[in-house]
Design an enzyme around this catalytic site. Structure first.
Site, PDB file in Angstrom:
ATOM      1  N   ASP A  64       0.872  -1.166   0.000  1.00 56.77           N
ATOM      2  CA  ASP A  64       0.000   0.000   0.000  1.00 56.77           C
ATOM      3  C   ASP A  64       0.912   1.219   0.000  1.00 56.77           C
ATOM      4  OD1 ASP A  64      -1.660   2.138   0.500  1.00 56.77           O
ATOM      5  OD2 ASP A  64      -2.627   1.269   2.266  1.00 56.77           O
ATOM      6  N   SER A 143       0.071  13.521 -15.526  1.00 51.50           N
ATOM      7  CA  SER A 143      -1.012  13.321 -16.491  1.00 51.50           C
ATOM      8  C   SER A 143      -1.309  14.641 -17.175  1.00 51.50           C
ATOM      9  CB  SER A 143      -2.270  12.825 -15.784  1.00 51.50           C
ATOM     10  OG  SER A 143      -3.407  12.865 -16.634  1.00 51.50           O
ATOM     11  N   TYR A 155      -7.822  14.510  -8.849  1.00 51.66           N
ATOM     12  CA  TYR A 155      -6.812  13.884  -9.708  1.00 51.66           C
ATOM     13  C   TYR A 155      -5.915  14.943 -10.361  1.00 51.66           C
ATOM     14  CZ  TYR A 155      -5.055  10.621 -13.301  1.00 51.66           C
ATOM     15  OH  TYR A 155      -4.262   9.835 -14.109  1.00 51.66           O
ATOM     16  N   LYS A 159      -1.911  15.309  -9.810  1.00 52.93           N
ATOM     17  CA  LYS A 159      -0.982  15.149 -10.925  1.00 52.93           C
ATOM     18  C   LYS A 159      -0.147  16.405 -11.169  1.00 52.93           C
ATOM     19  CE  LYS A 159      -1.624  10.882 -12.105  1.00 52.93           C
ATOM     20  NZ  LYS A 159      -0.554   9.910 -11.760  1.00 52.93           N
TER      21      LYS A 159
END
Length: 255
Positions: A64, A143, A155, A159
């Site tokens: 993890d 990304s 997200y 990123k």
């Protein structure tokens, strides 16, 4: 001779998709490879499917990346079982997309935990070995969503955070022979993007065709495209490159 003969590479989130494609690229160029994934069974299966060069080995490890104890145990196991550590690829990721007013704290914390905290913990654990040997390569996955994407506040923030992370570590770790860079993929054909097509009630074929039409090179990206960029940044050929983010998106961000 492969570019990574005698090297050990760790790739997180490598049981499938971009991670597995990257693991296979390193394996094909001579590296021994540690496949890390939250699901140890999937990691072991993926490691067993790698096509290795003579003398190279592979191991699948459950970890993890958002948990410090799990990360430290995984890195120590890599060093013990494969005999060292030279390359770290921080690829593990999840999405919990939603518009801001619908996004929960759990959605936010999970995405930040895997992407940003995961990169932090893995790199911190690896750099102890890198600084001692005065050699190491870190490549993180950012990304094109870092530039903003509707429904991805968590997200996108994570990123873009990766890009700041590699710029700072490029400064801090460069004097110790460590290069730290990022690759920012655009659309890549994976199970994750296929799931997006399903959520949009589109066929995978139509979804991919639409994406291909919207970038200059008129095709979709494949995991191999990202793996090639990651392998270059992790090679000695890129030893004068650090703190950078390379967009691998078929030119989509040019439009």
């Amino acid at each position: 001779m492969g570019r990574f003969d005698g090297r050990v590479a760790v790739i997180t989130g490598a049981a499938r998709g971009i991670g597995f494609g990257t693991a296979q690229r390193f394996a094909s160029e001579g590296a021994s490879v540690a496949v890390l994934d939250l699901d140890e069974g999937a990691a072991a299966d993926a490691a067993g499917r790698l096509e290795l060069a003579d003398g190279a080995r592979a191991v699948g490890i459950g970890a993890d990346v958002s948990d410090a104890a799990s990360v430290d145990a995984a890195v120590e196991r890599v060093v013990s079982e494969l005999g060292g550590l030279h390359v770290l690829v921080n690829n593990a990721g999840v999405t919990r997309d939603n518009l801001l007013f619908k996004m929960t704290e759990v959605d936010w914390d999970l995405v930040m935990g895997v992407h940003l905290k995961g990169a932090f913990l893995m790199t911190k654990a690896a750099q102890k070995h890198f600084t001692e040997q005065r050699y190491g390569k870190v490549v993180c996955l950012s990304s094109t969503s870092a530039l903003g994407n509707r429904g991805q506040a968590n997200y996108s923030a994570a990123k873009m955070g990766i890009q700041g992370f590699v710029r700072t570590l490029g400064i801090e770790l460069g004097p110790f022979g460590i290069n730290v860079n990022a690759v920012a993929p655009g659309f890549i054909a994976t199970e994750m993007t296929d799931a997006t097509a399903a959520r949009m009630k589109m066929s995978v074929e139509d979804f991919r065709a639409g994406v291909a039409e919207r970038n200059p090179v008129k095709r979709i990206g494949l995991p191999e495209d990202i793996a090639a960029a990651v392998a270059f940044l992790a090679s000695d050929e890129a030893s004068y490159i650090t703190g950078q983010t390379i967009y691998v998106d078929g030119g989509a961000t040019l439009l």
